[in-house]
Motif scaffolding. Structure first.
Motif, PDB file in Angstrom:
ATOM      1  N   HIS A   1     -25.350  34.543 -64.128  1.00  0.00           N
ATOM      2  CA  HIS A   1     -23.943  34.418 -64.530  1.00  0.00           C
ATOM      3  C   HIS A   1     -23.357  33.086 -64.063  1.00  0.00           C
ATOM      4  N   LEU A   2     -23.949  32.516 -62.987  1.00  0.00           N
ATOM      5  CA  LEU A   2     -23.448  31.217 -62.508  1.00  0.00           C
ATOM      6  C   LEU A   2     -23.969  30.088 -63.387  1.00  0.00           C
ATOM      7  N   LYS A   3     -25.171  30.255 -63.926  1.00  0.00           N
ATOM      8  CA  LYS A   3     -25.691  29.238 -64.861  1.00  0.00           C
ATOM      9  C   LYS A   3     -24.725  29.085 -66.045  1.00  0.00           C
ATOM     10  N   GLU A   4     -24.185  30.212 -66.475  1.00  0.00           N
ATOM     11  CA  GLU A   4     -23.231  30.181 -67.587  1.00  0.00           C
ATOM     12  C   GLU A   4     -21.919  29.523 -67.139  1.00  0.00           C
ATOM     13  N   LYS A   5     -21.427  29.967 -65.981  1.00  0.00           N
ATOM     14  CA  LYS A   5     -20.151  29.440 -65.467  1.00  0.00           C
ATOM     15  C   LYS A   5     -20.199  27.933 -65.253  1.00  0.00           C
ATOM     16  N   TYR A   6     -21.379  27.444 -64.822  1.00  0.00           N
ATOM     17  CA  TYR A   6     -21.497  26.022 -64.471  1.00  0.00           C
ATOM     18  C   TYR A   6     -22.204  25.201 -65.562  1.00  0.00           C
ATOM     19  N   THR A   7     -22.183  25.690 -66.780  1.00  0.00           N
ATOM     20  CA  THR A   7     -22.781  24.923 -67.880  1.00  0.00           C
ATOM     21  C   THR A   7     -22.172  23.521 -67.920  1.00  0.00           C
ATOM     22  N   GLY A   8     -23.043  22.518 -67.989  1.00  0.00           N
ATOM     23  CA  GLY A   8     -22.547  21.136 -68.022  1.00  0.00           C
ATOM     24  C   GLY A   8     -22.283  20.553 -66.652  1.00  0.00           C
ATOM     25  N   LYS A   9     -22.429  21.395 -65.610  1.00  0.00           N
ATOM     26  CA  LYS A   9     -22.205  20.893 -64.243  1.00  0.00           C
ATOM     27  C   LYS A   9     -23.481  20.997 -63.422  1.00  0.00           C
ATOM     28  N   MET A  10     -24.614  20.977 -64.092  1.00  0.00           N
ATOM     29  CA  MET A  10     -25.884  21.102 -63.366  1.00  0.00           C
ATOM     30  C   MET A  10     -26.741  19.877 -63.623  1.00  0.00           C
ATOM     31  N   PHE A  11     -27.273  19.324 -62.500  1.00  0.00           N
ATOM     32  CA  PHE A  11     -28.140  18.147 -62.592  1.00  0.00           C
ATOM     33  C   PHE A  11     -29.532  18.557 -62.145  1.00  0.00           C
ATOM     34  N   HIS A  12     -30.462  18.546 -63.088  1.00  0.00           N
ATOM     35  CA  HIS A  12     -31.821  18.999 -62.782  1.00  0.00           C
ATOM     36  C   HIS A  12     -32.634  17.880 -62.142  1.00  0.00           C
ATOM     37  N   SER A  13     -33.218  18.187 -60.966  1.00  0.00           N
ATOM     38  CA  SER A  13     -34.075  17.222 -60.281  1.00  0.00           C
ATOM     39  C   SER A  13     -35.212  18.001 -59.645  1.00  0.00           C
ATOM     40  N   SER A  14     -36.414  17.782 -60.128  1.00  0.00           N
ATOM     41  CA  SER A  14     -37.540  18.587 -59.633  1.00  0.00           C
ATOM     42  C   SER A  14     -38.522  17.754 -58.796  1.00  0.00           C
ATOM     43  N   ASP A  15     -38.071  16.594 -58.324  1.00  0.00           N
ATOM     44  CA  ASP A  15     -38.912  15.716 -57.501  1.00  0.00           C
ATOM     45  C   ASP A  15     -39.490  16.499 -56.320  1.00  0.00           C
ATOM     46  N   GLN A  16     -40.823  16.549 -56.247  1.00  0.00           N
ATOM     47  CA  GLN A  16     -41.498  17.302 -55.174  1.00  0.00           C
ATOM     48  C   GLN A  16     -41.466  16.554 -53.838  1.00  0.00           C
ATOM     49  N   GLU A  17     -41.118  15.298 -53.867  1.00  0.00           N
ATOM     50  CA  GLU A  17     -41.197  14.479 -52.650  1.00  0.00           C
ATOM     51  C   GLU A  17     -39.923  14.516 -51.806  1.00  0.00           C
ATOM     52  N   THR A  18     -38.851  15.073 -52.363  1.00  0.00           N
ATOM     53  CA  THR A  18     -37.588  15.110 -51.609  1.00  0.00           C
ATOM     54  C   THR A  18     -37.077  16.543 -51.562  1.00  0.00           C
ATOM     55  N   ASN A  19     -36.378  16.873 -50.487  1.00  0.00           N
ATOM     56  CA  ASN A  19     -35.826  18.231 -50.416  1.00  0.00           C
ATOM     57  C   ASN A  19     -34.469  18.277 -51.119  1.00  0.00           C
ATOM     58  N   ASP A  20     -33.908  19.472 -51.192  1.00  0.00           N
ATOM     59  CA  ASP A  20     -32.666  19.646 -51.966  1.00  0.00           C
ATOM     60  C   ASP A  20     -31.512  18.827 -51.394  1.00  0.00           C
ATOM     61  N   LEU A  21     -31.459  18.726 -50.071  1.00  0.00           N
ATOM     62  CA  LEU A  21     -30.369  17.955 -49.471  1.00  0.00           C
ATOM     63  C   LEU A  21     -30.437  16.499 -49.926  1.00  0.00           C
ATOM     64  N   THR A  22     -31.630  15.924 -49.866  1.00  0.00           N
ATOM     65  CA  THR A  22     -31.777  14.517 -50.273  1.00  0.00           C
ATOM     66  C   THR A  22     -31.477  14.326 -51.760  1.00  0.00           C
ATOM     67  N   LYS A  23     -31.860  15.303 -52.580  1.00  0.00           N
ATOM     68  CA  LYS A  23     -31.521  15.218 -54.014  1.00  0.00           C
ATOM     69  C   LYS A  23     -30.009  15.147 -54.204  1.00  0.00           C
ATOM     70  N   ALA A  24     -29.290  15.964 -53.449  1.00  0.00           N
ATOM     71  CA  ALA A  24     -27.826  15.988 -53.589  1.00  0.00           C
ATOM     72  C   ALA A  24     -27.206  14.685 -53.069  1.00  0.00           C
ATOM     73  N   VAL A  25     -27.717  14.193 -51.942  1.00  0.00           N
ATOM     74  CA  VAL A  25     -27.191  12.925 -51.407  1.00  0.00           C
ATOM     75  C   VAL A  25     -27.518  11.782 -52.380  1.00  0.00           C
ATOM     76  N   ASN A  26     -28.731  11.789 -52.917  1.00  0.00           N
ATOM     77  CA  ASN A  26     -29.100  10.752 -53.891  1.00  0.00           C
ATOM     78  C   ASN A  26     -28.199  10.799 -55.123  1.00  0.00           C
ATOM     79  N   TRP A  27     -27.841  12.001 -55.567  1.00  0.00           N
ATOM     80  CA  TRP A  27     -26.915  12.112 -56.698  1.00  0.00           C
ATOM     81  C   TRP A  27     -25.603  11.382 -56.350  1.00  0.00           C
ATOM     82  N   CYS A  28     -25.122  11.586 -55.130  1.00  0.00           N
ATOM     83  CA  CYS A  28     -23.865  10.935 -54.689  1.00  0.00           C
ATOM     84  C   CYS A  28     -24.027   9.410 -54.681  1.00  0.00           C
ATOM     85  N   ILE A  29     -25.153   8.960 -54.120  1.00  0.00           N
ATOM     86  CA  ILE A  29     -25.399   7.509 -54.060  1.00  0.00           C
ATOM     87  C   ILE A  29     -25.415   6.926 -55.477  1.00  0.00           C
TER      88      ILE A  29
END
Lengths: 205, 205
Positions: B59-87
């Protein structure tokens, strides 16, 4: 003197059944100063309380008369005082509980004190999420397929080789502490070969 | 694009009023994949969800449609993915919440990722007990008399000099991580001079 002791530090009191079972089955409970109030409230008896004893509540000072070891050394923290007490009383193995879960800096400090105990006493640290074990030589660990495993070097010069981990490491150094995290066991055991220092191994339950 | 963001990682959801106030007053909430269920349940809205998106409830996938950034890089953890998005979106400052409190190895990994963000973005990490700030140059910190302070080097070669700390350090290296813990501010500010790397500063609230 008994040969295995549980040391209770003054972080969060354990809630997971694995550390709680260690407390319930302990031959000897060595309690850091500030933790005795929680231990007693949870229905356990300390065999010895170690520290500067400032924070032991009045009625507990009476209850534990003769079971308190005063150590006011400013150079060591309460956990090290308790482990040193064990080393000086011919305990062969300590299981440390309550060393995490409150102040983040205490938690990091306590985990990275483990390398200073190795060679003096067999030691592991059980949290509500897993177990930390410091090693200074090659070692095989019991595990299960899919167990989450993280490796933390005590120093960037430690050379690491792994067997039966999903992301294998061969004669590699971790120059930064996060580099050994988020690995995974691929078998019912895994092996770590290390040179040049101490490796702290975390296994999630 | 707004210039300051809160990044919510997938550890324990904050309970202390200081990190909660950051969430309440955030211009922009960047949420790691697995944390959005907790964030939403607490009544907050993520502006963007970053990660492999596997663990976002239907139900959250629906609520947040258009607000999701997919990043499946195996070399970085989720925190770094989020910080990299900010950078990558010209955010000047991030305040990281929810990076501690559950798995101990994730907590250590997250804290020691801070040095990798410095120079790319202004960053601090707020827990329920205090704040971690990584620095790579001399810096003055607002404080109060008696504030508990711990210092963690990213590498044993970092050279540290302190002013206004109870246990002063002068041109010293910490060869082991626990050596910089358990210090204390003696004033309404303290200064750290460092060379040769990154120092992670913990201030208890």
């Amino acid at each position: 003197m008994k040969k295995k002791a549980v040391v209770l530090a003054n972080g969060a009191f354990p809630t997971h059944h694995i550390p709680l079972a260690e407390l319930e089955n302990a031959d000897l409970i060595v309690c850091c100063d500030g933790a005795v109030n929680k231990l007693d409230a949870a229905g356990f008896m300390a065999d010895i309380i170690v520290g500067d004893l400032d924070s032991v509540q009045g009625h507990l000072k009476e209850k534990y008369t003769g079971k308190m070891f005063h150590s006011s050394d400013q150079e060591t923290n309460d956990l090290t005082k308790a482990v040193n007490w064990c080393i000086n009383h011919e305990i062969a193995e300590v299981v440390i509980l309550g060393a995490t879960g409150l102040r983040d800096d205490h938690m990091i400090g306590n985990v990275f004190l483990l390398p200073t105990y190795v060679g003096h006493i067999a030691v592991s640290m059980l949290t509500d999420h897993g177990v930390f074990t410091p090693i200074v030589a090659s070692e095989q660990f019991n595990s299960y397929v899919g167990q989450q495993v993280s490796l933390f070097s005590s120093h960037p010069d430690v050379i690491i080789t792994t067997e039966n981990l999903k992301y294998p490491v061969k004669n590699q150094k971790f120059s930064m502490l996060w580099q050994g995290t988020l690995n995974e066991s691929t078998s019912n055991c895994f092996t770590l070969n290390i040179e040049g220092g101490c490796l702290i191994v975390f296994q999630k339950y």
